[in-house]
Structures are given as structure tokens and as C-alpha cells.
Design an enzyme around this catalytic site. Sequence first.
Site, PDB file in Angstrom:
ATOM      1  N   CYS A 122       0.818  -1.206   0.000  1.00 33.53           N
ATOM      2  CA  CYS A 122       0.000   0.000   0.000  1.00 33.53           C
ATOM      3  C   CYS A 122       0.862   1.271   0.000  1.00 33.53           C
ATOM      4  O   CYS A 122       2.011   1.251   0.419  1.00 33.53           O
ATOM      5  CB  CYS A 122      -0.911  -0.023   1.218  1.00 33.53           C
ATOM      6  SG  CYS A 122      -2.339   1.011   0.964  1.00 33.53           S
ATOM      7  N   ASP A 160      -7.377  -2.948  10.711  1.00 31.88           N
ATOM      8  CA  ASP A 160      -6.207  -2.087  10.894  1.00 31.88           C
ATOM      9  C   ASP A 160      -6.179  -1.579  12.332  1.00 31.88           C
ATOM     10  O   ASP A 160      -7.184  -1.610  13.043  1.00 31.88           O
ATOM     11  CB  ASP A 160      -6.330  -0.910   9.900  1.00 31.88           C
ATOM     12  CG  ASP A 160      -4.999  -0.228   9.609  1.00 31.88           C
ATOM     13  OD1 ASP A 160      -3.988  -0.555  10.258  1.00 31.88           O
ATOM     14  OD2 ASP A 160      -4.996   0.656   8.734  1.00 31.88           O
TER      15      ASP A 160
HETATM   16  O1  LIG Z   1      -1.222   5.157   4.379  1.00 31.58           O
HETATM   17  C1  LIG Z   1      -1.855   6.179   4.644  1.00 31.58           C
HETATM   18  O2  LIG Z   1      -1.327   7.268   4.795  1.00 31.58           O
HETATM   19  C2  LIG Z   1      -3.344   6.107   4.783  1.00 31.58           C
HETATM   20  C3  LIG Z   1      -4.052   7.280   5.011  1.00 31.58           C
HETATM   21  C4  LIG Z   1      -5.411   7.238   5.126  1.00 31.58           C
HETATM   22  C5  LIG Z   1      -6.088   6.071   5.040  1.00 31.58           C
HETATM   23  C6  LIG Z   1      -5.405   4.896   4.817  1.00 31.58           C
HETATM   24  C7  LIG Z   1      -4.029   4.910   4.710  1.00 31.58           C
HETATM   25  N1  LIG Z   1      -3.340   3.728   4.543  1.00 31.58           N
HETATM   26  C8  LIG Z   1      -4.077   2.547   4.603  1.00 31.58           C
HETATM   27  C9  LIG Z   1      -3.459   1.258   4.366  1.00 31.58           C
HETATM   28  O3  LIG Z   1      -4.009   0.421   3.713  1.00 31.58           O
HETATM   29  C10 LIG Z   1      -2.224   0.910   5.061  1.00 31.58           C
HETATM   30  O4  LIG Z   1      -1.528   0.047   4.260  1.00 31.58           O
HETATM   31  C11 LIG Z   1      -2.605   0.193   6.320  1.00 31.58           C
HETATM   32  O5  LIG Z   1      -3.270   1.123   7.135  1.00 31.58           O
HETATM   33  C12 LIG Z   1      -1.367  -0.323   7.015  1.00 31.58           C
HETATM   34  O6  LIG Z   1      -0.420   0.675   7.195  1.00 31.58           O
HETATM   35  P1  LIG Z   1       0.912   0.354   8.001  1.00 31.58           P
HETATM   36  O7  LIG Z   1       0.522   0.186   9.419  1.00 31.58           O
HETATM   37  O8  LIG Z   1       1.797   1.539   7.764  1.00 31.58           O
HETATM   38  O9  LIG Z   1       1.487  -0.891   7.402  1.00 31.58           O
END
Ligand SMILES: O=C(O)c1ccccc1NCC(=O)[C@H](O)[C@H](O)COP(=O)(O)O
Length: 217
Positions: free
Chosen positions: A14, A131
Amino acid sequence: MTGVRMSRVRVKICGITREEDLDAAVNEGADAIGFVMWPNSARAIDVERLVTLSARVPPFVTRVGLFVDQDAELIARCAPWLDLLQFHGDEPPEACEGYGKAWIKAVRMRDDVDLAAIEQRYSAAQGLLLDAFRPGIPGGTGETFDWSRIPRTLAKPVILAGGLTPDNIAAAITAVHPWGVDVSGGVELERGIKDPVRLQAFIRNVSNRGVTGEPIQ
Ligand SMILES: O=C(O)c1ccccc1NCC(=O)[C@H](O)[C@H](O)COP(=O)(O)O
């Protein structure tokens, strides 16, 4: 010993913002690529970048667009360049439909979350992305949550997200048996910039596991 591979865990990378990161993810075998269309994110891209990056994604790799309570007009403009929509806000189910695309519902695991009720309410969702919850941040926190809070009784495919890394992904799969996993910060050098070494390690560590979490021999 020969392991029986029942299925494989799908991987979504992502927050892709750059061509080289997209290519690295695809070449390592990512099943899906996530594009953050929420402008307040440090990983955000605009529609013009979406068109460019989306055109680079080969067949059989799913292009996922992330939205947080955004205008229908913006989502409709993005939809032709996406295969799947991912909703992170307080959108009611009706607001997730009407784009001619499959969609999934992101659920932040607040202490009082009722996953069974959410699954019922968002019955048209193709899956639930679970999440971490941090007040005021809709996603991409880089934080894990207590995986034992995920019931085994959910009918919809579960996509596990939140603070996953090359180091904890095997344990996460063993604990949750998810349909898929989603990572952003755990494979980054800095926000929006992926680290090819961590990306490779993450995808390889997922690929070495079946749904049981046991190593595949
Ligand atoms: O990544 C972002 O900035 C974000 C902002 C707003 C909504 C969703 C967002 N990301 C969502 C995702 O799918 C991420 O991959 C997921 O939350 C996991 O993130 P991480 O903990 O950094 O692996």
C-alpha cells in the site's frame, strides 16, 4: 517434510507513489497495489499520478484505491483506473456502491469495535481490512493491534493490516490465518518511499507460508 499448501496468503503493498516501487512490488509477486487518494496523507497521489501509475500495473495485479470520506465525484474520476475501492472513513455502505467496482471496508480496531455488526452492515463488501486504531488517523499508522481480538467466525475474507513488517509477518499469519495482508510503513525507507530490500523480504516471508502459517516446504 513436505508441507501441504492449502492456499496462499495474498499480499497488498500500500501507499505506492513511485514507478520504481511499483515495479519492485510487482516483480516480487505482490497481488495488489494500493494508491492513497486521500490528500492529507504523506503517501497521497493525485488523479494524474494515479492514471500514470495504474497504466504500469500488469494484468492479474489488483489496483486498489484508498478513500476517506471523499466526494463521490473524485471517486468516480479515479474508478476507471482501479479494480477495487477501499473505504477508510465513516462512509455508509450506500456510499461505497455505485462506482461499478468491488470494494472492501477498512475497520480500525477500536476497543469497542463489533466486527459481526460491521460485517452485517457492510454486507456488500468483498472483504474487511482490519487495521490498528489511533484517534484521528484513518490508516497507515505503522502500529499493530492485538491479533487475538479477530474472531475466527467472520464470513468475509479478512485482510490483516497495521504495523506489519518482514519480521512479524510470519507470526501474524500464524495467529490470524488471514485471506490477505496489507503493508505500508513496514516496507518503507520514509513515508511514500519503499525500501526494495524490506519489500522483497516481506513478500518472500508471506510466500513461504500457507494459510496455516506453517512454512511451505
Ligand atoms: O497510508 C496512509 O497514509 C493512509 C491514510 C489514510 C487512510 C489509509 C491509509 N493507509 C491505509 C493502508 O491500507 C495501510 O496500508 C494500512 O493502514 C497499514 O499501514 P501500516 O501500518 O503503515 O502498514
